[in-house]
Design an enzyme around this catalytic site. Sequence first.
Site, mmCIF file in Angstrom:
data_model
loop_
_atom_site.group_PDB
_atom_site.id
_atom_site.type_symbol
_atom_site.label_atom_id
_atom_site.label_comp_id
_atom_site.label_asym_id
_atom_site.label_seq_id
_atom_site.Cartn_x
_atom_site.Cartn_y
_atom_site.Cartn_z
ATOM 1 N N ASN A 1 68.198 61.906 -11.474
ATOM 2 C CA ASN A 1 69.660 61.996 -11.529
ATOM 3 C C ASN A 1 70.176 60.947 -10.552
ATOM 4 O OD1 ASN A 1 72.352 62.570 -11.419
ATOM 5 N ND2 ASN A 1 72.128 64.589 -10.480
ATOM 6 N N LYS B 1 73.107 60.003 -10.000
ATOM 7 C CA LYS B 1 74.432 60.312 -9.431
ATOM 8 C C LYS B 1 75.309 59.057 -9.489
ATOM 9 C CE LYS B 1 72.243 64.009 -6.896
ATOM 10 N NZ LYS B 1 72.194 64.910 -5.749
ATOM 11 N N HIS C 1 75.836 70.402 -12.956
ATOM 12 C CA HIS C 1 75.247 70.062 -11.662
ATOM 13 C C HIS C 1 76.100 70.671 -10.545
ATOM 14 C CE1 HIS C 1 73.885 67.788 -8.203
ATOM 15 N NE2 HIS C 1 72.761 67.636 -8.875
ATOM 16 N N GLU D 1 77.100 69.543 -7.845
ATOM 17 C CA GLU D 1 78.180 68.677 -7.339
ATOM 18 C C GLU D 1 79.407 68.761 -8.244
ATOM 19 O OE1 GLU D 1 75.738 65.196 -6.992
ATOM 20 O OE2 GLU D 1 74.657 66.192 -5.365
ATOM 21 N N GLU E 1 68.385 74.265 -8.969
ATOM 22 C CA GLU E 1 68.636 73.428 -7.789
ATOM 23 C C GLU E 1 69.387 74.242 -6.737
ATOM 24 O OE1 GLU E 1 68.579 69.001 -8.945
ATOM 25 O OE2 GLU E 1 70.619 69.713 -9.224
ATOM 26 N N GLY F 1 69.987 66.827 -1.306
ATOM 27 C CA GLY F 1 70.387 65.714 -0.448
ATOM 28 C C GLY F 1 70.306 66.034 1.036
ATOM 29 N N SER G 1 65.791 67.702 -2.976
ATOM 30 C CA SER G 1 64.910 66.997 -2.032
ATOM 31 C C SER G 1 63.451 66.968 -2.502
ATOM 32 C CB SER G 1 65.011 67.595 -0.629
ATOM 33 O OG SER G 1 66.334 67.460 -0.131
ATOM 34 N N GLY H 1 67.022 63.474 -7.228
ATOM 35 C CA GLY H 1 68.164 62.653 -6.841
ATOM 36 C C GLY H 1 67.701 61.411 -6.096
ATOM 37 N N GLY H 2 67.782 61.470 -4.781
ATOM 38 C CA GLY H 2 67.490 60.306 -3.929
ATOM 39 C C GLY H 2 66.201 59.568 -4.285
HETATM 40 P P1 13P Z 1 68.125 65.104 -4.072
HETATM 41 O O1 13P Z 1 66.782 64.917 -4.717
HETATM 42 O O2 13P Z 1 68.721 63.845 -3.550
HETATM 43 O O3 13P Z 1 68.109 66.231 -3.066
HETATM 44 O O4 13P Z 1 69.108 65.567 -5.247
HETATM 45 C C1 13P Z 1 68.712 66.600 -6.067
HETATM 46 C C2 13P Z 1 69.682 66.673 -7.180
HETATM 47 O O5 13P Z 1 70.823 67.039 -7.005
HETATM 48 C C3 13P Z 1 69.223 66.259 -8.510
HETATM 49 O O6 13P Z 1 70.156 66.604 -9.474
#
Ligand code: 13P
Length: 251
Positions: free
Chosen positions: A9, A11, A94, A96, A166, A172, A213, A234-235
């Site tokens: 993802n 983002k 998601h 967010e 999640e 994050g 994470s 994510g990251g």
């Molecule tokens: P991180 O892997 O950066 O923690 O993000 C997870 C996420 O929100 C994937 O959708």
Amino acid sequence: MRKPIIAGNWKMNNNVAATKALVADLAPLVKDATCDVVICTPYTSLAAAVEATKGTNIKVGAENVHWAEKGAFTGEISADMLVELGVEYVIVGHSERRQYFGETDATVNARTKAALAKGLKVILCVGETLEEREAGITAEVVRRQTKVGFAGIPASELDNVVIAYEPVWAIGTGKTATAQEANDTIKVIRDCMAELYCDKCAEERVRIQYGGSMNAKNAEELMAQPQIDGGLIGGASLKAVDFSIVVAAGK
Ligand code: 13P
């Protein structure tokens, strides 16, 4: 039995140039993956991602979709528009979106139905906040999100929806749920799907990812858990080598 699926993802990261460069780096690193590999990119990078992934085993997803076919919804994108671009997956709900953009369980359900109706595969996100976990209501929260999220969705669509668990406090933050915690909550979600559909459906057809994470260091341990069928990253999905290590753990 359940084929693992590792999805990135991105983002709000990676313009068109960065998308082309990242896919060029990633494609050779994941070409022998035994799991499904997906990258979910910002809307503006989707066309470039579809083009760059042609002839590879990487599928492309969007990060949201509107529930209406068309109309006066300024700033929104319909499922048809994504399909036209060659997009195959879409993330819905998601945390967010739930936290910052007023997404509710009901809108998650509406978006999921609209996406499925147009043949998109959905990654439907659920997960508790830190306050909810500390209040001891994690199971209730993910069960509610799952039940409302899947309301009115027939069992025939179960192969087209992946659930991403999640925990909001792990996104994050560098804090991962322990592999055991993730496995336990995913079991709660799978049991809920068994109640909604059937034991065999939940056991054989419902894929549930962990997200929060997840990275090159912890992917192996998370993927070793019996309930965890993949990851939403994510990251670590923004770096080709790191993402490819997570993909390699997806077996
Ligand atoms: P991180 O892997 O950066 O923690 O993000 C997870 C996420 O929100 C994937 O959708």
